[in-house]
Design a protein around this motif. Structure first.
Motif, PDB file in Angstrom:
ATOM      1  N   ALA B 120       0.853  -1.183   0.000  1.00 12.21           N
ATOM      2  CA  ALA B 120       0.000   0.000   0.000  1.00 12.21           C
ATOM      3  C   ALA B 120       0.892   1.237   0.000  1.00 12.21           C
ATOM      4  O   ALA B 120       2.009   1.211   0.519  1.00 12.21           O
ATOM      5  CB  ALA B 120      -0.876  -0.006   1.255  1.00 12.21           C
ATOM      6  N   ALA B 121       0.372   2.321  -0.568  1.00 10.84           N
ATOM      7  CA  ALA B 121       1.162   3.555  -0.620  1.00 10.84           C
ATOM      8  C   ALA B 121       1.482   4.047   0.790  1.00 10.84           C
ATOM      9  O   ALA B 121       2.479   4.715   1.021  1.00 10.84           O
ATOM     10  CB  ALA B 121       0.396   4.621  -1.377  1.00 10.84           C
ATOM     11  N   CYS B 122       0.594   3.688   1.722  1.00 13.12           N
ATOM     12  CA  CYS B 122       0.761   4.196   3.080  1.00 13.12           C
ATOM     13  C   CYS B 122       1.447   3.173   3.996  1.00 13.12           C
ATOM     14  O   CYS B 122       1.505   3.364   5.200  1.00 13.12           O
ATOM     15  CB  CYS B 122      -0.598   4.540   3.655  1.00 13.12           C
ATOM     16  SG  CYS B 122      -1.768   3.192   3.513  1.00 13.12           S
ATOM     17  N   TYR B 157       0.244  -1.258  -4.485  1.00  8.33           N
ATOM     18  CA  TYR B 157      -0.267  -2.635  -4.568  1.00  8.33           C
ATOM     19  C   TYR B 157       0.362  -3.445  -5.698  1.00  8.33           C
ATOM     20  O   TYR B 157      -0.172  -4.461  -6.111  1.00  8.33           O
ATOM     21  CB  TYR B 157      -1.804  -2.646  -4.673  1.00  8.33           C
ATOM     22  CG  TYR B 157      -2.447  -1.939  -3.518  1.00  8.33           C
ATOM     23  CD1 TYR B 157      -2.517  -2.541  -2.262  1.00  8.33           C
ATOM     24  CD2 TYR B 157      -2.941  -0.643  -3.663  1.00  8.33           C
ATOM     25  CE1 TYR B 157      -3.070  -1.876  -1.190  1.00  8.33           C
ATOM     26  CE2 TYR B 157      -3.499   0.025  -2.594  1.00  8.33           C
ATOM     27  CZ  TYR B 157      -3.562  -0.597  -1.349  1.00  8.33           C
ATOM     28  OH  TYR B 157      -4.106   0.057  -0.295  1.00  8.33           O
ATOM     29  N   ILE B 194      -4.340   4.870   9.519  1.00 17.61           N
ATOM     30  CA  ILE B 194      -3.556   4.763   8.292  1.00 17.61           C
ATOM     31  C   ILE B 194      -2.768   6.060   8.133  1.00 17.61           C
ATOM     32  O   ILE B 194      -3.307   7.139   8.335  1.00 17.61           O
ATOM     33  CB  ILE B 194      -4.511   4.533   7.108  1.00 17.61           C
ATOM     34  CG1 ILE B 194      -5.088   3.121   7.209  1.00 17.61           C
ATOM     35  CG2 ILE B 194      -3.808   4.750   5.780  1.00 17.61           C
ATOM     36  CD1 ILE B 194      -6.294   2.892   6.356  1.00 17.61           C
ATOM     37  N   ARG B 196      -1.327   9.350   6.941  1.00 15.47           N
ATOM     38  CA  ARG B 196      -1.552  10.367   5.914  1.00 15.47           C
ATOM     39  C   ARG B 196      -0.199  10.682   5.281  1.00 15.47           C
ATOM     40  O   ARG B 196      -0.091  10.807   4.090  1.00 15.47           O
ATOM     41  CB  ARG B 196      -2.155  11.644   6.528  1.00 15.47           C
ATOM     42  CG  ARG B 196      -3.473  11.449   7.224  1.00 15.47           C
ATOM     43  CD  ARG B 196      -4.584  11.046   6.269  1.00 15.47           C
ATOM     44  NE  ARG B 196      -4.827  12.065   5.264  1.00 15.47           N
ATOM     45  CZ  ARG B 196      -5.001  11.822   3.967  1.00 15.47           C
ATOM     46  NH1 ARG B 196      -4.949  10.572   3.528  1.00 15.47           N
ATOM     47  NH2 ARG B 196      -5.240  12.786   3.131  1.00 15.47           N
TER      48      ARG B 196
END
Lengths: 764, 291
Positions: B120-122, B157, B194, B196
């Protein structure tokens, strides 16, 4: 007055079964031959239904019935306005309206069959903004109505033009609040058993208001009330949320149970719950206030508009509480208030703990701090110059008498509990770091119970058995707030028995009298009085019998801890021996208790009268740290002082305060159901933020007791006042810390850092 | 309905055999992403036939920090990282990143390998590992290959993991000499949040100059990347000449160059600048303190 049971923090009577997991909730129930049902919900916020094709679904394995609106005798229901469909017939008006349902041998089979139902729609233009809904020529969501207005409540006092002319300063501000979810732990669940013990249907489940559910189901089935039996189970939180949505669920299950002649169980997943449950009204608020330079308020003009979503639901009453309380607890000679509700194609909105007060308090208590700053006055000083005191006249013209008006006391006690003055001074000095602290407060007055919404009465039934054990029934429901314990304490206090002699019974509409809904923080006040009334009748009956038996004057006898005593504290008899003897003598040892609230009045056209017979007062203070570099907001400490009249159970009152403050904190800084063109984005708790234990500040809960002449042992309300104050207190503290005034909820990262919200997308 | 057959591997060899021989397999480690996505009936699972439970493979567990080389097994949970005294002493920013993830329950189950593979990007594990210039060891029946963590993640992803490969472990050289680190994160609440924005700064100082530096983004960009402009600004600079605000400004500009103006940019630009400023500030202060 020394109490034996009342005013003590006794253990909850339902604690054991809950903490050991023995308590049965709606989803735990199993009946022989039970079917499972699921609902097909539309994704369109506004569309015409051209055709529903169910043939394929009917052939799916395990399916025992596929149903549409055509199978429902009376498809319309609603507590206040009958505008809600059990299943959409010709048109869907919100994304989540049910269009068809399936009963099958298993939940998986029901779900698989839903996928085979084909619905053909013609999409229609929708209304998703209040401004659009208010336009004269906008499309009508309910074509049979004149326009999209659900309700308008005006209130007029004095002459605002005159009042503003007297002002040295006039402030006009706009505020807004957001749509939020109740977030009860247990999603909705019901089981309906057909033709059960001489009833058309018996309904079990997660039901906040058994009588409202009974009425809705009877309406839909065109049955008599006595034919529909509702038995409440343990409930995993409700907060006002398990009323209409559960009634709809029960009505659907009842239709299927009668058609299949088998019990039907329905349990919502969290996503289904987010999709179809009603939520808290978002408000748009315009405030105009005038004051002299000495800080005396001269006039207030208010307009508050609520988004009702596609159904009226509780909007008429939610906005009514708003109109009564919109000015806040301040003396004003000139007031003009208008509150409105409008239909849109958004998710519908209804009752939620607070019920039209959190929105107006956020606005009006933010406004008071803004005014104080303009006047160069402290927020406390400005408030104390204007607050309601004993015999003050409210905006609706009611004289506050007969109970203690304790605003100054709750303010002072809350300030003391959190060391307000010292912190206010300290944080008012320059703070060089990015992380800045601030402290802010808010205050409220709140009408107890239903007020002029409806008849305000409740009943209960107490039965004493031969062996002295006691069964207590009430028409009001335990929704987790502690009602069973409070009512048991009141019964034990009056009857002079120990708490463990009391068996508290679940609400069963067949045996318990209709007492209205368990809402409006009314259970202790109205229901508690009815329990007291029933217990007093029985106590008198027992003492009459004892007086005769022992040849003593009745007033020389007393019941205490399971014994009969004379004046010299000699034990004369066991309670259980006395009751056995009475029953053997053919004396009735059961009694109904009844209590109807004192008279109230309301003139809907002028917006004046005595809308509630008593009020509670509260003050909450928030101490925050704002990271002015990142927008992160930490609530460090909160104080909450609430006048409850008398705390029947002080520990339970504190529990209510802690929970209410936390819900208020979530409302203030993070919660928001995001809706885009009628579609809810994020239907579970990984998207919808509620506070975690790590977000919980230290909370100083201060119970203020000024017994009310109309309350049982002086008790009033606590459930809702605890939730209505946090948002303004936190917004005021943020403004104190950062110098930035935020007029929209929630105070999320973006608003705190850059002063406006951005459309969230989460991580993905 | 997503339907699949559940397989359980008892050894790495067996797991790699299964991956080599079967198609459409999803691996189950801690399950904190996979089970949630399965529950949601995510359409990405329309094609899966098997879920392969690898959670009991001993070969993929353990933290091993030598003098120079470090190996972290892919099934190491975030709780393992937090509890490891070696990690706490030598690589505190990894422990910080692990602490900021999810809740106690999630940290007890979720693995560092799972966090990387989900990509995930985060994901909070990337920035500390990229700052360390760590590599992933990807095993298959045919052998092993190494890839830098930075190259492992292709897009949100999407990773370079092939269908017959398992992420076996993460390896890196332990930083030597005087090094300082900072891990920063912004979330919407204090737990179960999550990111930011998150970032890691890892820097080495020789005499009074920045000898080595890695400032790496998390969540601010679609895939975690080092901030090249910030790094080149800081590298070889005398500590006394470093302006943390300038470093922040450069990072924010670089982020916007990568992402373009997005809905979140008006917030992320000042917030990221502030986080980088703070990380650089921490770095300078620590370096000054240990003089």
């Amino acid at each position: 007055m020394a109490f034996k049971h009342v005013n003590k923090g006794v253990k909850r009577v339902d604690a054991y079964e809950k903490v050991t997991g023995k308590a049965k909730f709606g989803a735990d129930l199993e009946f022989a031959d039970q079917l499972y049902a699921k609902v097909l919900r539309t994704e369109y916020p506004h569309a015409r239904i051209i055709n529903i094709e169910t043939a394929e679904a009917e052939k799916m394995p395990g399916v025992r019935g596929v149903f549409t609106a055509a199978d429902i005798k009376n498809n319309l229901f609603g507590v206040i306005v009958e505008d809600q469909q059990v299943l959409a017939a010709d048109r869907v008006v919100l994304a989540g309206d049910g269009v068809a349902m399936v009963a099958a041998e298993s939940e998986a089979e029901a779900a698989a069959a839903l996928e085979k139902i084909k619905v053909e729609y013609e999409e229609l233009e929708g209304i998703y903004e209040l401004d659009e809904a208010r336009k004269k020529d906008s499309l009508k969501i309910h074509p049979e109505k004149d326009d999209n207005q659900v309700i308008h409540h005006p209130l007029r006092k004095g002459d605002v033009e005159k009042g503003f002319a007297q002002a040295d300063i006039i402030l006009e501000r706009e505020y807004s609040t957001q749509l939020i979810e109740h977030s009860y732990l247990e999603p909705e669940a019901v089981v309906v058993v057909p033709e059960d013990e001489n009833h058309l249907v018996s309904i079990y489940g997660s039901i906040q208001n058994p009588y409202a559910t009974r009425a809705a189901v009877a309406t839909v089935l065109r049955a008599e009330l006595a034919e529909v039996r509702v038995i409440q189970n343990h409930i995993g939180g409700s907060f006002g949320g398990k009323d209409e949505v559960v009634s709809a669920m029960a009505a659907r299950a009842a239709v299927m149970a009668l058609a299949t002649k088998r019990p039907v169980k329905m349990v919502n997943s969290r996503e289904e719950s987010f999709t179809e449950s009603y939520k808290r009204h978002p408000y748009q608020l315009k405030y105009k206030v005038g004051a002299t330079k000495e800080g005396k308020l001269t006039a207030m003009e208010i307009e508050a508009a609520a988004d009702s979503g596609a159904y009226a639901c509780q909007t008429p009453f939610v906005t009514w509480r708003s109109v009564v309380q919109a000015t806040g607890p301040y003396e004003l000679d000139h007031v003009k208030t208008d509150t409105y509700g409008y239909y849109t194609n958004n998710p519908y909105t209804g009752a939620m703990r607070g019920y039209g007060s959190p929105q107006i308090i956020f606005a009006q208590e933010s406004l008071m701090d803004e005014l104080a700053e303009e006047l160069g006055m402290s927020p406390v000083e400005l408030r104390k110059k204007n607050i309601y005191r004993q015999d003050s006249i409210t905006a609706s013209g009611q004289k506050l008498s007969g109970h203690t008006v304790s605003l100054e006391e709750v303010m002072d006690k809350a300030m003391q509990a959190i060391d307000y003055q010292a912190k206010r001074e300290k944080y008012s000095l320059a703070q060089p770091d990015d992380k800045k602290r601030g402290i802010g407060l808010s205050i409220s007055f709140r009408g107890c119970s239903l007020g002029a919404e409806a008849v305000d009465a409740a009943a209960s039934l107490i039965q004493i058995n031969k062996d002295g054990s006691v069964a207590v029934y009430s028409g009001l429901a335990e929704n987790g707030q502690g009602l069973k314990t409070i009512f048991s304490q009141i019964a034990a206090e009056v009857l002079g028995i120990t708490l463990n002699e009391i068996d508290y019974m679940e609400v069963d509409t067949t045996f318990t009298p209709d007492s209205g809904s368990t809402v409006a923080s009314r259970a202790t006040l109205i229901g508690g009085n009815s329990i007291k009334n029933a217990a007093e009748k029985l106590r008198d009956r027992i003492l009459d019998f004892a007086a005769q038996k022992f040849e003593l004057a009745k007033d020389k006898l007393k019941l205490e801890a399971g014994f009969l005593y004379d004046q010299a504290s000699n034990r004369l008899a066991l309670f259980s021996d006395l009751t056995a003897e009475m029953i053997n003598n053919g004396i009735l040892l059961s009694a109904y208790g009844w209590y109807k609230g004192p008279p109230i009045s309301w003139d809907e056209e002028k917006g004046c009268g005595n809308p509630y017979f008593t009020y509670v007062y509260g003050c909450q203070i928030a101490e925050v740290e704002v990271d002015t570099g990142t927008g992160e907001l930490t609530v460090l400490n909160m104080a909450a002082a609430h006048d409850v009249g008398r705390a029947i159970n002080p520990k339970n009152v504190k529990g209510q305060i802690y929970g209410g403050v936390m819900m208020g904190l979530g409302y203030s800084i993070m919660e928001e159901v995001e809706v885009e063109a009628g579609q809810i984005k994020g239907k579970n708790f990984h998207d919808y933020m509620i506070p975690t234990i790590k977000d919980m500040p230290d909370i100083e809960a201060v119970i203020v007791e000024n017994p009310d002449p109309d309350g049982p042992f002086g008790a009033k309300s606590i459930g809702e006042p605890t939730l209505e104050l946090a948002s303004a207190a936190i917004a005021n503290a943020v403004a104190h810390a950062s110098g930035k005034r935020i007029r929209s909820l929630p105070l999320n990262l973006e608003r705190v850092l850059i002063g406006r919200a951005l459309s969230k997308g989460g991580c993905k | 309905m997503v339907e699949y057959q559940l397989l359980r591997a008892t050894s790495l060899v067996e797991a790699l055999e299964i991956l080599a021989e079967k198609d459409n397999v999803e691996c189950l480690a801690g399950g904190t992403d996979l089970l949630v996505d399965l529950h949601k009936q995510d359409s990405k699972f329309d094609q899966i036939d098997y879920v392969l439970d690898i959670s009991s493979l001993k070969e993929l567990k353990g933290i091993n920090l030598g003098d120079k080389k470090a190996v972290i097994g892919s099934l190491t949970t975030h709780a393992d990282l937090i509890e490891s005294e070696e990690i706490q002493q030598k690589l505190p920013f990894i422990a910080e990143a692990a602490k900021s993830i999810g809740s106690t329950q999630i940290r007890n189950r979720a693995t560092i390998g799972g966090n990387l593979v989900n990509a995930a990007a985060c994901a909070d594990s990337f920035s500390p590992l990229i700052a360390l210039e760590a590599e992933v060891v990807l095993a298959s029946r045919n052998g092993e290959r190494k890839l830098s963590v930075r190259d492992f993640v292709k897009a949100p992803y999407k990773t370079a993991l092939k269908k017959d490969e398992l992420l076996k472990e993460i390896v890196f050289e332990l930083p030597q000499g005087k090094y300082y680190s900072s891990y920063q994160k912004i979330g919407r609440r204090k737990a179960l949040s999550i990111s930011r924005i998150s970032l890691t700064l890892l820097g080495e100082v020789k005499v009074d100059k920045v000898f080595k530096i890695q400032v790496v983004s998390g969540a601010a960009t679609p895939s975690p990347v080092p901030f090249a402009e910030v790094n080149s600004y800081l590298l070889n600079k005398k500590l006394a000449d470093i302006d943390p605000v300038e470093a922040g400004r450069l990072a924010a500009e670089e982020m916007v160059e990568i992402t373009g103006e997005r809905w979140s940019t008006p917030y992320k630009r000042p917030a990221l600048a502030k986080l980088v400023e703070r990380a650089v500030d921490d770095f300078l202060k620590e370096a000054a303190n240990s003089g």
